[in-house]
Design an enzyme around this catalytic site. Sequence first.
Site, mmCIF file in Angstrom:
data_model
loop_
_atom_site.group_PDB
_atom_site.id
_atom_site.type_symbol
_atom_site.label_atom_id
_atom_site.label_comp_id
_atom_site.label_asym_id
_atom_site.label_seq_id
_atom_site.Cartn_x
_atom_site.Cartn_y
_atom_site.Cartn_z
ATOM 1 N N ASP A 75 3.802 1.812 -6.580
ATOM 2 C CA ASP A 75 2.655 1.358 -5.797
ATOM 3 C C ASP A 75 3.087 0.435 -4.676
ATOM 4 O O ASP A 75 4.148 -0.207 -4.729
ATOM 5 C CB ASP A 75 1.609 0.680 -6.686
ATOM 6 C CG ASP A 75 2.142 -0.536 -7.421
ATOM 7 O OD1 ASP A 75 3.281 -0.481 -7.916
ATOM 8 O OD2 ASP A 75 1.419 -1.557 -7.501
ATOM 9 N N GLU A 137 2.496 -2.474 -10.201
ATOM 10 C CA GLU A 137 3.299 -3.701 -10.165
ATOM 11 C C GLU A 137 2.676 -4.719 -9.215
ATOM 12 O O GLU A 137 2.698 -5.930 -9.488
ATOM 13 C CB GLU A 137 4.725 -3.369 -9.710
ATOM 14 C CG GLU A 137 5.711 -4.535 -9.812
ATOM 15 C CD GLU A 137 5.740 -5.445 -8.595
ATOM 16 O OE1 GLU A 137 6.344 -6.540 -8.678
ATOM 17 O OE2 GLU A 137 5.159 -5.084 -7.548
#
Length: 384
Positions: A75, A137
């Site tokens: 991400d 994350e």
Amino acid sequence: MTIAADVTKQLASLVSFPTVSAVSNLELLDYVEEQTARYGGRARRFLSPEGDKANLLVSIGPEAPGGIIFSGHTDVVPTEGQAWTGDPWTLREQNDKLIGRGATDMKGFLACCLAALPGITAKKLTKPIHLAFSYDEEVGCTGVGSMAEWVGQSDLKPRLAVIGEATSMDMIAAHKGGMIGWCRIKGKPGHSSQPDRYVNAVMAAGDMIAEINRIREDMRNGPTFEGLDPPYSTIQVNLIKGGLHGNIVSESCEFFWEMRLVPGESDHAVLERMKRFAFEKLEPAMKAVNPECGVIFDVQARIPGLKPNDDPALARELLALLGRKEPRYVPYGTEAGIFQLAGVPSVVIGPGDIADAHQPDESVAISELEKCVAFLHQLGDTCC
């Protein structure tokens, strides 16, 4: 194809997937599985509770204990509101740098992992190489836990996990842990001319923040970890909202808090101190006015700290491969502490400068990517 050309091609493909934390990463994982299948990759997915995202663990080589994990998150942060000079999702080259969202944080490392596979697998692996690509994350390392826990409980027993956050190819051997969340306070509204008849949520929040500030002062005089900046733990409030009008006793208030603790310190102990103050000092008076009033703590994410591993020989080996004399320690958190907590010795080593992360026209030097691929090849040799 040269290493630079190969890693650039891989990074261009990865950047083209707009995997901000709010959307799915499954199409990117499909691409990674396709790329690794030609090298005998065995894929395991760990779906999010909603099923729209997943962690991906790809194992290459023999099904044997030991080996090394190359780990990174898929991400990226959003681009809205930033002054990009081109399409963030189309990789472009300028001044020997590659520009695109995630180029540094941290699709550059993911691209290096894919570009390194042909060289690593050209030799016979006697220990496996694992690619561990996670989700979410950027919103508090909330996705990787299911995969890290599975690895820790499995028979894989990896010798090492390398988390490829941007470190300019230095070795990060320790970092702070942390916890973030909201404190939500429910009061009783009423006319401000008679405040003692009601419960002012904003005033209660002020008392709670004052206690957090006392904790902050105690942390400055508490345990330290030399090499971190600052070397002590920290806690603060960064966002607050509450109340409706100046002449109404506020019914609700909430504020966002975060703590960053030196390795070895307990975030739960700090949270319990906050709760004791709220439940023992604030709530009795609040509930005496109205039993429905009170304080709620909503923990959003927890990131374990990273301590130096208990294997000095492993640290020396990694430093020698990097051409470094000493490791570094950093005050921010990564997924490395989560893998270490699961029983896997972990370090943080990756291409690029962390100062370039999350910026408009985010970029990474091609030379950094080449260094990273060479390093991964050297680590792969230890599994041959």
